[in-house]
Design an enzyme around this catalytic site. Structure first.
Site, PDB file in Angstrom:
ATOM      1  N   ASP A  87     -15.559 -44.587 -86.547  1.00  0.00           N
ATOM      2  CA  ASP A  87     -15.907 -43.879 -87.792  1.00  0.00           C
ATOM      3  C   ASP A  87     -17.383 -44.045 -88.170  1.00  0.00           C
ATOM      4  O   ASP A  87     -17.741 -44.076 -89.356  1.00  0.00           O
ATOM      5  CB  ASP A  87     -15.000 -44.358 -88.938  1.00  0.00           C
ATOM      6  CG  ASP A  87     -13.610 -43.757 -88.826  1.00  0.00           C
ATOM      7  OD1 ASP A  87     -13.508 -42.615 -88.329  1.00  0.00           O
ATOM      8  OD2 ASP A  87     -12.643 -44.421 -89.218  1.00  0.00           O
ATOM      9  N   ASP A 148      -9.517 -37.396 -86.012  1.00  0.00           N
ATOM     10  CA  ASP A 148     -10.577 -37.666 -86.993  1.00  0.00           C
ATOM     11  C   ASP A 148     -11.956 -37.736 -86.338  1.00  0.00           C
ATOM     12  O   ASP A 148     -12.975 -37.431 -86.951  1.00  0.00           O
ATOM     13  CB  ASP A 148     -10.331 -38.998 -87.722  1.00  0.00           C
ATOM     14  CG  ASP A 148      -8.884 -39.276 -88.065  1.00  0.00           C
ATOM     15  OD1 ASP A 148      -7.994 -38.806 -87.330  1.00  0.00           O
ATOM     16  OD2 ASP A 148      -8.633 -39.986 -89.049  1.00  0.00           O
TER      17      ASP A 148
HETATM   18  N1  GLY Z   1     -10.146 -41.414 -90.742  1.00  0.00           N
HETATM   19  C1  GLY Z   1      -9.065 -42.034 -91.400  1.00  0.00           C
HETATM   20  C2  GLY Z   1      -8.377 -41.175 -92.379  1.00  0.00           C
HETATM   21  O1  GLY Z   1      -8.627 -39.980 -92.485  1.00  0.00           O
HETATM   22  O2  GLY Z   1      -7.543 -41.703 -93.098  1.00  0.00           O
END
Ligand code: GLY
Length: 380
Positions: A87, A148
């Site tokens: 992330d 994601d």
């Molecule tokens: N990237 C983690 C979520 O969207 O919860």
């Protein structure tokens, strides 16, 4: 209506900074953010909101705060604190890249480039993907990708543009192609995650982490797909990415309930009390706006997508926003983080607040958020 919503968002963001200084909002279940350190995957959204507020108001208060935040992101990257995951784009695009885009901060640009190098540590050449979570070779996560990540790879495309180093772009394209092939399903829905053999790269199976069940369609994952593939198209001009974004968007729109704001998973039985995920609807809206920006006038679907934007945003502003509640810290009620895990099943989500404000600004001005540099827009 949009203007009133933006003004309210700016006022609340200012109030939060005045009250909580340089702390960051964390996920809670109490309709109050838990304000703390820069040590989760979500801080970038708050810093991004501050930059959006600066761009909208021109008020130096927001710019100074956004620039002060950079020290925290630099310290975190140097210490590699809680960064053993993919992330990195969520963290460093709306903070470091935003500082460079908006204020020409060289510190921001260098930090974003260094963050791209950190993200490249997730690249697994044998599998041909970016590993989502955990260390290389981890028995469960070593061969795992998640949808994601489509929102994190813009950091790599951007780093390629800045540096000319093909390795960033090749990794991003390879990962996007794999995600398209294995995370997108034939009915235009998505798996949240997919497992490969970490050594051979052989596909094993789809699954979920935050969704209702392995074969379900987790709403926020579907939203990440819409926006993420549209951004991959923006960076590469590769038409299948735009088609994939449109497919994901069609599914999302076709499965919305009457008020046009999604439940937390498209397969969860909708009954009284089933949590929504307003944050997913805000993300999907930004993704639709990105798709729309690539469609010509006269394209059959352009109006359909515009109607969806209008419908969802009206619903969010009228029924989910905290307009008229001046003491609230959040902007958008009824987001959900991880319903099955009991984490933030019905609360403010800072990314929901960010994408809601991004959507409002994309709709009313030429402030498109921080996932790419705008010169690209002007050059077209
Ligand atoms: N990237 C983690 C979520 O969207 O919860």
């Amino acid at each position: 209506m949009w203007q009133q919503a933006i003004e309210d968002a700016v006022r609340k963001t200012r109030q939060n900074i005045e009250q909580f200084g340089l702390r960051f909002p964390h996920i809670t279940t109490e309709n109050r953010y838990d304000w703390g350190e820069n040590n989760d995957w979500i801080e970038g959204f708050y810093t991004g909101m501050i930059w959006l507020c600066y761009e909208y108001t021109g008020d130096a208060f927001f710019k100074e705060t956004g620039l002060k935040h950079l020290d925290s992101y630099r310290e975190r990257l140097s210490a590699k604190r809680e960064l053993d995951h993919h992330d990195i784009g969520f963290l460093y695009l709306p903070s470091a890249l935003a500082a460079w885009i908006v204020s020409g901060s060289d510190k921001g640009r260098q930090l974003a480039l260094d963050a791209a190098d950190h993200l490249m540590m997730r690249w697994r050449p044998d599998g041909g993907f970016l590993q989502a979570w955990g260390p290389a070779g981890h028995p469960e996560n070593g061969g795992r990708i998640i949808i994601d990540c489509m929102m994190n790879i813009p950091l790599l495309y951007w780093a390629y543009e800045q540096s000319g180093n093909e390795a960033y772009r090749e990794a991003a394209i390879c990962h996007a192609d794999k995600s398209r092939r294995y995370l997108m399903r034939g009915d235009d829905s998505t798996y949240h995650t997919f497992y490969f053999d970490p050594e051979s790269g052989k596909p094993i199976r789809g699954g979920t982490h935050q969704g209702f069940h392995d074969g379900s369609t987790w709403t926020r994952g579907q939203a990440w797909a819409i926006y993420g593939f549209a951004l991959s198209y923006r960076y590469t001009g590769n038409k299948p990415y735009l088609e994939t974004a449109k497919r994901a968007a069609r599914f999302f729109i076709a499965h919305l309930p009457e008020d046009e704001v999604a439940y937390w998973d498209f397969d969860v039985p909708a009954q009284p009390g089933t949590p929504r995920d307003s944050s997913a609807s805000a993300i999907a809206t930004c993704g639709l706006l990105e798709i729309i920006s690539h469609l010509r006038e006269g394209d059959d679907e352009k109006q359909t997508f515009k109607n969806a934007v209008e419908g969802t945003m009206s619903s969010l502003v009228k029924h989910y926003a905290t307009i008229g509640k001046p003491d609230e810290e959040g902007l958008l009620q009824h987001g959900s983080y991880y319903v099955r895990g009991g984490l933030g099943p019905d609360d403010y989500m800072i990314w929901g607040d960010y994408y809601y404000l991004e959507a409002l600004l994309r709709m009313t001005s030429n402030i498109p958020g921080y996932w790419y540099e705008r010169v690209r827009e002007q050059a077209r």
